[in-house]
Design an enzyme around this catalytic site. Structure first.
Site, PDB file in Angstrom:
ATOM      1  N   HIS A   1      -2.613   6.641   3.714  1.00 38.17           N
ATOM      2  CA  HIS A   1      -1.171   6.772   3.948  1.00 38.17           C
ATOM      3  C   HIS A   1      -0.688   8.105   3.385  1.00 38.17           C
ATOM      4  O   HIS A   1      -0.912   8.426   2.204  1.00 38.17           O
ATOM      5  CB  HIS A   1      -0.411   5.656   3.227  1.00 38.17           C
ATOM      6  CG  HIS A   1      -0.578   4.293   3.821  1.00 38.17           C
ATOM      7  ND1 HIS A   1      -1.207   4.044   5.013  1.00 38.17           N
ATOM      8  CD2 HIS A   1      -0.133   3.079   3.374  1.00 38.17           C
ATOM      9  CE1 HIS A   1      -1.169   2.748   5.283  1.00 38.17           C
ATOM     10  NE2 HIS A   1      -0.535   2.135   4.292  1.00 38.17           N
TER      11      HIS A   1
ATOM     12  N   CYS B   1       0.810  -1.229   0.000  1.00 39.44           N
ATOM     13  CA  CYS B   1       0.000   0.000   0.000  1.00 39.44           C
ATOM     14  C   CYS B   1       0.844   1.280   0.000  1.00 39.44           C
ATOM     15  O   CYS B   1       0.458   2.280  -0.620  1.00 39.44           O
ATOM     16  CB  CYS B   1      -0.979  -0.014   1.168  1.00 39.44           C
ATOM     17  SG  CYS B   1      -0.311  -0.647   2.708  1.00 39.44           S
TER      18      CYS B   1
HETATM   19  N1  LIG Z   1      -4.684  -3.613   4.986  1.00 40.70           N
HETATM   20  C1  LIG Z   1      -4.074  -3.006   3.958  1.00 40.70           C
HETATM   21  O1  LIG Z   1      -4.081  -1.762   3.842  1.00 40.70           O
HETATM   22  C2  LIG Z   1      -3.336  -3.815   2.913  1.00 40.70           C
HETATM   23  C3  LIG Z   1      -2.846  -3.147   1.786  1.00 40.70           C
HETATM   24  C4  LIG Z   1      -2.184  -3.876   0.789  1.00 40.70           C
HETATM   25  C5  LIG Z   1      -2.009  -5.225   0.953  1.00 40.70           C
HETATM   26  N2  LIG Z   1      -2.461  -5.858   2.060  1.00 40.70           N
HETATM   27  C6  LIG Z   1      -2.259  -7.315   2.148  1.00 40.70           C
HETATM   28  O2  LIG Z   1      -3.533  -7.943   1.998  1.00 40.70           O
HETATM   29  C7  LIG Z   1      -3.578  -9.138   2.756  1.00 40.70           C
HETATM   30  C8  LIG Z   1      -4.757  -9.068   3.720  1.00 40.70           C
HETATM   31  O3  LIG Z   1      -4.571  -7.979   4.611  1.00 40.70           O
HETATM   32  P1  LIG Z   1      -5.713  -7.519   5.624  1.00 40.70           P
HETATM   33  O4  LIG Z   1      -5.265  -6.204   6.113  1.00 40.70           O
HETATM   34  O5  LIG Z   1      -7.043  -7.643   4.990  1.00 40.70           O
HETATM   35  O6  LIG Z   1      -5.554  -8.655   6.773  1.00 40.70           O
HETATM   36  P2  LIG Z   1      -6.653  -9.137   7.832  1.00 40.70           P
HETATM   37  O7  LIG Z   1      -7.625  -8.075   8.136  1.00 40.70           O
HETATM   38  O8  LIG Z   1      -5.864  -9.731   8.941  1.00 40.70           O
HETATM   39  O9  LIG Z   1      -7.434 -10.337   7.057  1.00 40.70           O
HETATM   40  C9  LIG Z   1      -6.795 -11.560   6.772  1.00 40.70           C
HETATM   41  C10 LIG Z   1      -7.740 -12.504   6.026  1.00 40.70           C
HETATM   42  O10 LIG Z   1      -7.025 -13.738   5.781  1.00 40.70           O
HETATM   43  C11 LIG Z   1      -7.792 -14.834   6.312  1.00 40.70           C
HETATM   44  N3  LIG Z   1      -6.888 -15.881   6.787  1.00 40.70           N
HETATM   45  C12 LIG Z   1      -5.968 -15.804   7.775  1.00 40.70           C
HETATM   46  N4  LIG Z   1      -5.327 -16.990   7.922  1.00 40.70           N
HETATM   47  C13 LIG Z   1      -5.873 -17.828   6.997  1.00 40.70           C
HETATM   48  C14 LIG Z   1      -5.648 -19.185   6.636  1.00 40.70           C
HETATM   49  N5  LIG Z   1      -4.719 -19.921   7.254  1.00 40.70           N
HETATM   50  N6  LIG Z   1      -6.364 -19.720   5.635  1.00 40.70           N
HETATM   51  C15 LIG Z   1      -7.307 -18.989   4.981  1.00 40.70           C
HETATM   52  N7  LIG Z   1      -7.585 -17.681   5.289  1.00 40.70           N
HETATM   53  C16 LIG Z   1      -6.863 -17.117   6.267  1.00 40.70           C
HETATM   54  C17 LIG Z   1      -8.594 -14.237   7.442  1.00 40.70           C
HETATM   55  O11 LIG Z   1      -9.707 -15.080   7.721  1.00 40.70           O
HETATM   56  P3  LIG Z   1     -10.395 -15.149   9.189  1.00 40.70           P
HETATM   57  O12 LIG Z   1     -11.214 -13.909   9.332  1.00 40.70           O
HETATM   58  O13 LIG Z   1     -11.221 -16.386   9.119  1.00 40.70           O
HETATM   59  O14 LIG Z   1      -9.291 -15.228  10.186  1.00 40.70           O
HETATM   60  C18 LIG Z   1      -8.986 -12.888   6.836  1.00 40.70           C
HETATM   61  O15 LIG Z   1     -10.074 -13.069   5.952  1.00 40.70           O
HETATM   62  C19 LIG Z   1      -2.226  -9.269   3.463  1.00 40.70           C
HETATM   63  O16 LIG Z   1      -1.395 -10.104   2.699  1.00 40.70           O
HETATM   64  C20 LIG Z   1      -1.718  -7.829   3.469  1.00 40.70           C
HETATM   65  O17 LIG Z   1      -0.322  -7.739   3.540  1.00 40.70           O
HETATM   66  C21 LIG Z   1      -3.144  -5.191   3.036  1.00 40.70           C
END
Ligand SMILES: NC(=O)c1ccc[n+]([C@@H]2O[C@H](COP(=O)([O-])OP(=O)(O)OC[C@H]3O[C@@H](n4cnc5c(N)ncnc54)[C@H](OP(=O)(O)O)[C@@H]3O)[C@@H](O)[C@H]2O)c1
Length: 370
Positions: free
Chosen positions: A260, A164
């Site tokens: 950001h 991001c």
């Molecule tokens: N947040 C941002 O601004 C942003 C920006 C760019 C990229 N990203 C990337 O996008 C991805 C998600 O980020 P997020 O911020 O959305 O994280 P998050 O809120 O922690 O969500 C993680 C997701 O992954 C699922 N998950 C976790 N462990 C799993 C497993 N073993 N098998 C299947 N599903 C699983 C979770 O399911 P449950 O709810 O069932 O636990 C949840 O749906 C990451 O790789 C992050 O680096 C995030």
């Protein structure tokens, strides 16, 4: 018939969302609920969510101003395995990096097209790392990506979007590179929102009244991803040629929910460098390919250049163009580099889910979803 007409007259493509319950996943749900080209077909998350209706799985964790959309409330969340998504034309991944690596590659092997937010394949030598406002031309490595796999998928691929904080800065950097030739040195200091760490992220005790001057792996991501995104594909479309830029990043977490802010100083290879007026004009006049292709999620204007001395600000500017565009302000001379400015981008929209969705829209228009 134009590709735009072809896509809007075709049946909607079925899409799956991995990590559908998370911060990025919830944005996917909102972006894809009334999309003209895509319809939500399957949702996946961890085993603790699997088997529940989506509404139950996100109860107490749905952090969007809009309610959980009616079309997904009763969909049962699945384990992230190929059989549960085999009917999907497109799979969007908002998975944590732990599961993302093996899950996304198994989906590609099963001939599914994956648009990923995770870091795992961003620097892979055959996976495009595409910020849709910057480098959709990198999609053209897809035939080679397939050819390197055994057996070679007919349709499957992995396309990633950037970290991001990288996404925000590469948009103005691309506008300046296009207008004035190669960039030389870039220094960036970030003030990153807490939503960038997912939910629940840092505890309120740790982030209130505070700035945390460290985000694990973030500086390295900005420094490596920027050169790949601003670079080219080789003439044979088989490899990436990095842009000859050197990037130095300082990354900080600040008590902002979304958006950001990044302070950028940069020098050009070209001597003398462009004037501040020329830099401002190049930023204002930049038109990205997603706009030219008429993508549904593309901003009507890619970069907003503010003249006010105290903009952009996260609370005022993060929702400009539904979070799909990038705000720039305070464009001015630099006594060490050539020019400096402030960038604001919406980390959960163009920094994450909107980038993936726009990438899929571009892939559709370029025929990669046929
Ligand atoms: N947040 C941002 O601004 C942003 C920006 C760019 C990229 N990203 C990337 O996008 C991805 C998600 O980020 P997020 O911020 O959305 O994280 P998050 O809120 O922690 O969500 C993680 C997701 O992954 C699922 N998950 C976790 N462990 C799993 C497993 N073993 N098998 C299947 N599903 C699983 C979770 O399911 P449950 O709810 O069932 O636990 C949840 O749906 C990451 O790789 C992050 O680096 C995030």
């Amino acid at each position: 018939m134009s590709s735009q007409q072809a896509s809007s007259s075709s049946p909607k493509r079925k899409v799956g969302i991995l990590g559908a319950t998370g911060t990025v996943g919830q944005r996917f749900i909102l972006l894809l609920t009334a999309h003209p080209d895509f319809e939500i077909h399957a949702l996946g998350a961890s085993s603790s969510s699997a088997g529940k209706s989506y509404a139950k799985a996100v109860a107490g964790r749905w952090k969007q101003a809009k309610a959980v959309p009616a079309n997904v409330r009763d969909l049962i969340v699945q384990e992230c395995t190929v059989p549960n998504f085999k009917d999907c034309d497109v799979v969007f991944s908002g998975l944590d990096s732990g599961p993302a690596g093996p899950v996304e590659s198994s989906f590609r092997e099963a001939d599914l097209r994956v648009f990923s937010n995770a870091k795992n394949y961003r620097m892979d030598p055959v996976c495009p790392l595409v910020v849709p406002l910057v480098n959709p031309g990198h999609f053209d490595i897809i035939p080679h990506q397939r050819a390197t796999l055994s057996p070679s998928p007919k349709k499957g691929f992995i396309i990633t979007n950037a970290n991001c904080s990288t996404t925000g800065i590469v948009v103005p950097l691309k506008a300046l590179q296009d207008a004035f030739g190669p960039l030389d040195k870039i220094m960036v200091s970030t003030m990153q929102a807490i939503s960038g760490a997912g939910y629940p992220g840092l505890s309120s005790f740790d982030i209130h009244d505070n700035v945390v001057p460290y985000i694990s792996g973030e500086e390295e991501k900005i420094e490596s991803e920027t050169a790949k995104i601003l670079g080219d594909l080789s003439k044979d479309n088989n490899s990436f040629v990095n842009a000859p830029v050197t990037v130095s990043a300082h990354c900080n977490r600040v008590p902002v929910i979304d958006g950001h802010t990044e302070c950028v100083s940069l020098s050009f290879q070209r001597r003398p460098p462009p004037s501040i007026e020329q830099v401002q004009a190049a930023l204002r006049n930049y038109v990205c390919d997603a706009q030219k292709l008429g993508c549904h999620s593309a901003p009507a204007q890619t970069i907003e250049v503010h003249d006010e001395p105290d903009r952009p600000q996260p609370r005022l500017d993060r929702d400009w163009q539904n979070g799909a565009g990038v705000n720039v302000g305070r464009v001015r001379d630099c006594k060490i580099f050539d020019v400096r400015f402030v960038v604001l981008s919406n980390n959960v929209q163009i920094g994450a889910a909107t980038s993936s969705v726009m990438n899929a829209e571009i892939a559709l228009k370029k025929g990669y979803l046929d």
